[in-house]
Design an enzyme around this catalytic site. Structure first.
Site, short mmCIF file in Angstrom:
data_model
loop_
_atom_site.label_atom_id
_atom_site.label_comp_id
_atom_site.label_asym_id
_atom_site.label_seq_id
_atom_site.Cartn_x
_atom_site.Cartn_y
_atom_site.Cartn_z
N ASP A 1 -8.06 -5.07 0.06
CA ASP A 1 -8.62 -5.90 -1.00
C ASP A 1 -8.17 -7.35 -0.96
OD1 ASP A 1 -10.30 -4.11 -2.13
OD2 ASP A 1 -8.73 -3.16 -3.32
N HIS B 1 0.85 -1.19 0.00
CA HIS B 1 0.00 0.00 0.00
C HIS B 1 0.88 1.23 0.00
CE1 HIS B 1 -3.13 2.83 1.07
NE2 HIS B 1 -3.98 1.92 0.64
N1 ACO Z 1 4.16 -7.80 -4.75
C1 ACO Z 1 5.52 -7.83 -4.88
N2 ACO Z 1 6.32 -6.76 -4.72
C2 ACO Z 1 5.72 -5.58 -4.43
C3 ACO Z 1 4.32 -5.48 -4.27
C4 ACO Z 1 3.53 -6.63 -4.43
N3 ACO Z 1 2.20 -6.60 -4.31
N4 ACO Z 1 4.00 -4.19 -3.98
C5 ACO Z 1 5.16 -3.51 -3.95
N5 ACO Z 1 6.21 -4.35 -4.23
C6 ACO Z 1 7.63 -4.01 -4.22
C7 ACO Z 1 8.00 -3.23 -5.47
O1 ACO Z 1 8.43 -4.08 -6.50
C8 ACO Z 1 9.11 -2.34 -4.95
O2 ACO Z 1 10.25 -3.13 -4.80
P1 ACO Z 1 11.72 -2.48 -5.03
O3 ACO Z 1 11.86 -1.42 -3.98
O4 ACO Z 1 12.66 -3.61 -4.87
O5 ACO Z 1 11.70 -1.92 -6.44
C9 ACO Z 1 8.65 -1.99 -3.53
O6 ACO Z 1 7.83 -3.10 -3.13
C10 ACO Z 1 7.84 -0.70 -3.44
O7 ACO Z 1 6.74 -0.78 -4.34
P2 ACO Z 1 6.16 0.45 -5.16
O8 ACO Z 1 5.44 -0.06 -6.35
O9 ACO Z 1 7.24 1.47 -5.37
O10 ACO Z 1 5.15 1.06 -4.09
P3 ACO Z 1 3.96 2.04 -4.41
O11 ACO Z 1 3.65 2.75 -3.15
O12 ACO Z 1 4.24 2.84 -5.63
O13 ACO Z 1 2.74 1.05 -4.81
C11 ACO Z 1 0.91 -0.40 -4.67
C12 ACO Z 1 1.75 0.65 -3.95
C13 ACO Z 1 0.48 0.09 -6.07
C14 ACO Z 1 -0.36 -0.66 -3.86
C15 ACO Z 1 1.74 -1.70 -4.82
O14 ACO Z 1 2.08 -2.19 -3.54
C16 ACO Z 1 1.03 -2.78 -5.62
O15 ACO Z 1 1.12 -2.79 -6.86
N6 ACO Z 1 0.26 -3.72 -4.94
C17 ACO Z 1 -0.50 -4.71 -5.63
C18 ACO Z 1 -1.81 -4.12 -6.14
C19 ACO Z 1 -2.80 -3.83 -5.02
O16 ACO Z 1 -3.05 -4.66 -4.17
N7 ACO Z 1 -3.41 -2.63 -5.10
C20 ACO Z 1 -4.45 -2.22 -4.14
C21 ACO Z 1 -3.97 -1.10 -3.26
S1 ACO Z 1 -5.17 -0.74 -2.04
C22 ACO Z 1 -6.30 0.15 -2.82
O17 ACO Z 1 -6.12 0.84 -3.79
C23 ACO Z 1 -7.63 0.07 -2.28
#
Ligand code: ACO
Length: 428
Positions: free
Chosen positions: A364, A307
């Site tokens: 979610d 998140h």
């Molecule tokens: N699975 C694996 N790795 C992940 C995940 C995941 N679900 N989420 C983040 N990471 C990793 C990224 O690859 C990144 O790794 P790195 O630092 O080695 O490059 C690090 O964690 C940070 O991730 P970001 O994408 O930079 O974080 P950001 O804050 O931009 O994204 C987000 C947050 C979009 C929610 C992300 O965690 C994600 O894509 N999750 C899966 C989709 C999801 O569940 N979305 C619902 C969010 S809740 C809502 O909207 C109601």
């Protein structure tokens, strides 16, 4: 004395005011920075940028705190109802019994939609995704209520637009589903409460008696409360930015629905179920999928994990996990993907990759499992999220209008070509 922050650039120093919130959050007010120094700030994804001062929702991602208007999400989910929470978000205080009764009855009066909306619905192919249908029908409301186009009308008129959309959204949502399955639509039943009416419009079939199961209706009510607002997330920021151009409430909400649709935001609830189904079909080897999620060369992410702001736990996920157990138990549903979900969560919480990046289940991760147990099809999950988020969008739009906020218009750092002469076709 008010606090300031200093920025030193080249041989000059600039003093910038610090803005403090009621929970001691602090931010640097950079509004005058460019005029004084020529500098802008750069923050792709607005990861560290406050776009507004808001009195609606407080969240602390480090401590896992979420409050609407000062009330904790845990208490609201346990003791309140969705319409009461909607009133709280939109008008700022919990309603008295009289105010709530009046609010509910106003909503009931407006659940019906113009018959011509059915013609619009019939124009969609039956495989149309219900999110696209929902956002289109919400935009279409501007045609049926042209007086809603002007967001600067009297507060009574704006309030009527608010009541109308709250009342009609369940009708649109249920009809979007009926269109998808090719069934005739059901009209609202105003003898029922908000969620029961929605469920009846979704599931009642012609010539069959449909009784709303109170377990399902109350579980849905709780899910809607948990989704009702989440401060300046992607869809809410969209609603505020669109509304800041003085576009109407309906146009702004429709934009919010589209922003919610993507799998990184509200679309995650469907993506989680598809992912869990995929893992089950593949033999249920969670370790293999955990490895894929960690592999930087593999685009797979563990949906429902991570998140932007929660870096400890998502308080909504805690409540939902327990609700998933309760609801499945009460309904006598044994869903094998709940076990896969719990297995994945356990592994992720112990895995260094997820621990280092502070990745926890978000709202979610378990919501789709409950929706499925309630009989809601996967394509409709994000529509359910939109139904829940509606009062938050309305409250944020109303606050933005009442504060007379300026049009949202970020800047950029240009990294393209410098001025160059036009090259004729023969020389390219
Ligand atoms: N699975 C694996 N790795 C992940 C995940 C995941 N679900 N989420 C983040 N990471 C990793 C990224 O690859 C990144 O790794 P790195 O630092 O080695 O490059 C690090 O964690 C940070 O991730 P970001 O994408 O930079 O974080 P950001 O804050 O931009 O994204 C987000 C947050 C979009 C929610 C992300 O965690 C994600 O894509 N999750 C899966 C989709 C999801 O569940 N979305 C619902 C969010 S809740 C809502 O909207 C109601």
């Amino acid at each position: 004395m008010s606090k300031t922050a200093e920025i030193k650039f080249e041989d000059k120093s600039y003093s910038l005011p610090i803005v403090e919130g009621t929970e001691n959050e602090q931010g640097i007010d950079i509004a005058k920075l460019r005029a004084e120094s020529g500098l802008i700030t750069l923050d792709p994804g607005f990861k560290n940028t406050g776009s507004t001062k808001s009195a609606i929702t407080f969240l602390d991602g480090e401590k896992g705190i979420l409050r609407y208007r000062g009330y904790s999400i845990e208490e609201l989910a346990e003791k309140s109802t969705f319409l009461e929470v909607s009133y709280l978000l939109i008008y700022g205080e919990l309603p008295t019994a009289e105010q709530l009764a009046d609010f509910q009855s106003q909503i009931k009066v407006h659940t019906l939609v113009h018959e011509d909306i059915k013609k619009i619905l019939e124009g969609f192919p039956s495989n149309a995704h219900p999110m696209g249908v929902l956002s289109s029908l919400v935009t279409a409301l501007t045609a049926f209520y042209p007086e809603s186009l002007d967001p600067n009308r009297s507060s009574d008129k704006v309030n009527m637009s608010i009541i109308r959309i709250l009342a009609k959204m369940p009708t649109f949502a249920a009809w979007a589903y009926k269109n998808e399955v090719g069934h005739p639509v059901n009209y609202p039943d105003n003898s029922l409460d908000y969620c029961s009416n929605f469920l009846k419009m979704m599931f009642a079939l012609p010539a069959e008696k449909y009784e709303v199961d109170p377990v399902i209706s109350s579980a849905l009510d709780k899910l809607l409360i948990l989704h009702a607002d989440h401060e300046q997330n992607c869809s809410t920021s969209t609603v505020r930015v669109v509304g800041s151009s003085q576009a109407s409430l309906y146009a702004s909400i429709s934009a919010g629905i589209n922003a919610l649709w993507g799998p990184l935001h509200g679309g995650a609830n469907s993506a989680v179920i598809n992912m869990l189904e995929g893992i089950k079909k593949d033999g249920g080897d969670t370790k293999k999928w955990m490895a894929k999620a960690k592999d930087k060369d593999d685009p797979f992410r563990l949906m429902g994990f991570g998140h932007r702001v929660y870096k400890n736990f998502d308080p909504r996920a805690k409540i939902i996990k327990k609700a998933a157990d309760d609801v499945l138990d009460k309904l006598g549903v044994n869903d094998p993907i709940l076990d896969i979900a719990k297995g994945l969560e356990k592994e992720a919480l112990e895995d260094q990759y997820f621990v280092d990046r502070k990745l926890y289940p978000n709202v979610d991760f378990y919501s789709g499992i409950i929706y499925r147990a309630l009989g809601i099809p996967v394509d409709m999950f994000t529509v359910m999220f939109a139904l829940g988020r509606l009062p938050g969008w309305i409250a944020q739009w109303k606050e933005m209008r009442e504060n007379n906020e300026p049009i949202g218009r970020p800047r950029q750092i240009y990294v393209g070509e410098n001025l160059r002469p036009y090259v004729g076709m023969e020389k390219r």
